[in-house]
Design a protein around this motif. Sequence first.
Motif, PDB file in Angstrom:
ATOM      1  N   LYS A   1       9.755   7.879  -9.520  1.00  0.00           N
ATOM      2  CA  LYS A   1      10.802   8.082 -10.310  1.00  0.00           C
ATOM      3  C   LYS A   1      12.142   7.931  -9.697  1.00  0.00           C
ATOM      4  O   LYS A   1      13.160   7.870 -10.192  1.00  0.00           O
ATOM      5  CB  LYS A   1      10.451   8.890 -11.671  1.00  0.00           C
ATOM      6  N   ALA A   2      11.988   8.897  -8.958  1.00  0.00           N
ATOM      7  CA  ALA A   2      13.092   9.703  -8.074  1.00  0.00           C
ATOM      8  C   ALA A   2      13.559   8.315  -7.608  1.00  0.00           C
ATOM      9  O   ALA A   2      15.172   8.612  -7.644  1.00  0.00           O
ATOM     10  CB  ALA A   2      12.488  10.358  -7.602  1.00  0.00           C
ATOM     11  N   ARG A   3      13.113   7.531  -6.600  1.00  0.00           N
ATOM     12  CA  ARG A   3      13.623   6.568  -5.733  1.00  0.00           C
ATOM     13  C   ARG A   3      14.486   5.585  -6.776  1.00  0.00           C
ATOM     14  O   ARG A   3      15.299   4.986  -6.672  1.00  0.00           O
ATOM     15  CB  ARG A   3      12.642   5.731  -5.022  1.00  0.00           C
ATOM     16  N   ALA A   4      13.651   5.448  -8.613  1.00  0.00           N
ATOM     17  CA  ALA A   4      14.179   4.150  -8.740  1.00  0.00           C
ATOM     18  C   ALA A   4      15.982   5.334  -9.365  1.00  0.00           C
ATOM     19  O   ALA A   4      16.532   4.662  -9.767  1.00  0.00           O
ATOM     20  CB  ALA A   4      13.612   4.441 -10.104  1.00  0.00           C
ATOM     21  N   LYS A   5      16.207   6.372  -9.559  1.00  0.00           N
ATOM     22  CA  LYS A   5      16.965   7.048 -10.370  1.00  0.00           C
ATOM     23  C   LYS A   5      18.321   6.932  -8.931  1.00  0.00           C
ATOM     24  O   LYS A   5      19.279   6.507  -9.400  1.00  0.00           O
ATOM     25  CB  LYS A   5      16.992   8.551 -10.377  1.00  0.00           C
ATOM     26  N   TYR A   6      17.536   6.882  -8.002  1.00  0.00           N
ATOM     27  CA  TYR A   6      18.605   7.098  -6.970  1.00  0.00           C
ATOM     28  C   TYR A   6      19.063   5.383  -7.104  1.00  0.00           C
ATOM     29  O   TYR A   6      20.733   5.794  -6.366  1.00  0.00           O
ATOM     30  CB  TYR A   6      18.054   7.853  -5.549  1.00  0.00           C
TER      31      TYR A   6
ATOM     32  N   ASN B   1       1.261  -1.011  -0.187  1.00  0.00           N
ATOM     33  CA  ASN B   1       0.332  -0.115   0.217  1.00  0.00           C
ATOM     34  C   ASN B   1       0.958   1.270   0.312  1.00  0.00           C
ATOM     35  O   ASN B   1       0.749   2.337  -0.585  1.00  0.00           O
ATOM     36  CB  ASN B   1      -1.243   0.164   1.320  1.00  0.00           C
ATOM     37  N   LYS B   2       1.778   0.956   0.585  1.00  0.00           N
ATOM     38  CA  LYS B   2       2.911   2.717   1.231  1.00  0.00           C
ATOM     39  C   LYS B   2       3.509   2.691  -0.393  1.00  0.00           C
ATOM     40  O   LYS B   2       3.448   3.746  -1.063  1.00  0.00           O
ATOM     41  CB  LYS B   2       4.087   1.595   1.747  1.00  0.00           C
ATOM     42  N   LYS B   3       3.589   1.518  -1.379  1.00  0.00           N
ATOM     43  CA  LYS B   3       4.407   1.788  -2.734  1.00  0.00           C
ATOM     44  C   LYS B   3       3.562   2.610  -3.443  1.00  0.00           C
ATOM     45  O   LYS B   3       3.456   3.056  -4.440  1.00  0.00           O
ATOM     46  CB  LYS B   3       4.887   0.259  -2.995  1.00  0.00           C
ATOM     47  N   LYS B   4       2.138   1.712  -3.534  1.00  0.00           N
ATOM     48  CA  LYS B   4       1.331   2.325  -4.151  1.00  0.00           C
ATOM     49  C   LYS B   4       0.276   3.889  -3.682  1.00  0.00           C
ATOM     50  O   LYS B   4       0.378   4.200  -4.499  1.00  0.00           O
ATOM     51  CB  LYS B   4       0.041   1.315  -4.826  1.00  0.00           C
ATOM     52  N   ASN B   5       1.134   4.003  -3.117  1.00  0.00           N
ATOM     53  CA  ASN B   5      -0.128   5.349  -2.973  1.00  0.00           C
ATOM     54  C   ASN B   5       1.323   6.130  -2.771  1.00  0.00           C
ATOM     55  O   ASN B   5       1.392   7.319  -2.870  1.00  0.00           O
ATOM     56  CB  ASN B   5       0.303   5.638  -1.066  1.00  0.00           C
ATOM     57  N   SER B   6       2.880   6.195  -2.658  1.00  0.00           N
ATOM     58  CA  SER B   6       3.413   7.333  -3.619  1.00  0.00           C
ATOM     59  C   SER B   6       3.323   7.826  -4.805  1.00  0.00           C
ATOM     60  O   SER B   6       3.210   7.050  -5.728  1.00  0.00           O
ATOM     61  CB  SER B   6       4.935   6.630  -3.096  1.00  0.00           C
ATOM     62  N   SER B   7       3.609   8.928  -5.413  1.00  0.00           N
ATOM     63  CA  SER B   7       3.720   9.758  -6.781  1.00  0.00           C
ATOM     64  C   SER B   7       4.373   9.223  -7.416  1.00  0.00           C
ATOM     65  O   SER B   7       5.846   8.803  -7.298  1.00  0.00           O
ATOM     66  CB  SER B   7       3.503  11.296  -6.276  1.00  0.00           C
ATOM     67  N   ALA B   8       3.929   9.572  -8.458  1.00  0.00           N
ATOM     68  CA  ALA B   8       4.976   8.162  -9.432  1.00  0.00           C
ATOM     69  C   ALA B   8       6.730   9.462  -9.851  1.00  0.00           C
ATOM     70  O   ALA B   8       7.154   8.888  -9.693  1.00  0.00           O
ATOM     71  CB  ALA B   8       4.691   9.175 -10.800  1.00  0.00           C
ATOM     72  N   ALA B   9       6.029  10.630  -8.753  1.00  0.00           N
ATOM     73  CA  ALA B   9       7.485  11.567  -9.974  1.00  0.00           C
ATOM     74  C   ALA B   9       8.478  11.057  -7.710  1.00  0.00           C
ATOM     75  O   ALA B   9       9.460  10.623  -8.757  1.00  0.00           O
ATOM     76  CB  ALA B   9       7.569  13.406  -9.027  1.00  0.00           C
ATOM     77  N   GLN B  10       7.640  10.334  -7.250  1.00  0.00           N
ATOM     78  CA  GLN B  10       8.458   9.744  -5.952  1.00  0.00           C
ATOM     79  C   GLN B  10       8.823   8.372  -6.175  1.00  0.00           C
ATOM     80  O   GLN B  10      10.594   8.207  -6.245  1.00  0.00           O
ATOM     81  CB  GLN B  10       8.167   9.488  -4.489  1.00  0.00           C
TER      82      GLN B  10
END
Length: 92
Positions: free
Chosen positions: A20-25, A9-18
């Motif tokens: 994307k930023a997490r994946a980039k990091y 649920n936490k992963k699903k509720n985070s925004s697409a921008a977040q």
Amino acid sequence: MAMTTKQRNKKKNSSAAQRKARAKYNRKPAAKKKRAENNRARREAVKRGSARKGDGKDVHHTKGNNGKPGPTRVISRSKNRSMNGQSKKKKR
């Protein structure tokens, strides 16, 4: 380890921008190196018997994680993550 409902649920509720930023990091070489060091410390704790798979604990690096294997201990996940950066903060 399978994701819990809370994690999903936490992963699903985070925004697409977040996301994307997490994946980039997580793609950065420094992040990969730090993750590999943390995984190695966890494997060593499991090997010596102080941690088990799915125990809800984190391996705490008592003198920081500066790329060298150092003293570690196994503590609760919430306690370890709540003290993130506290030693650097100014106490009131």
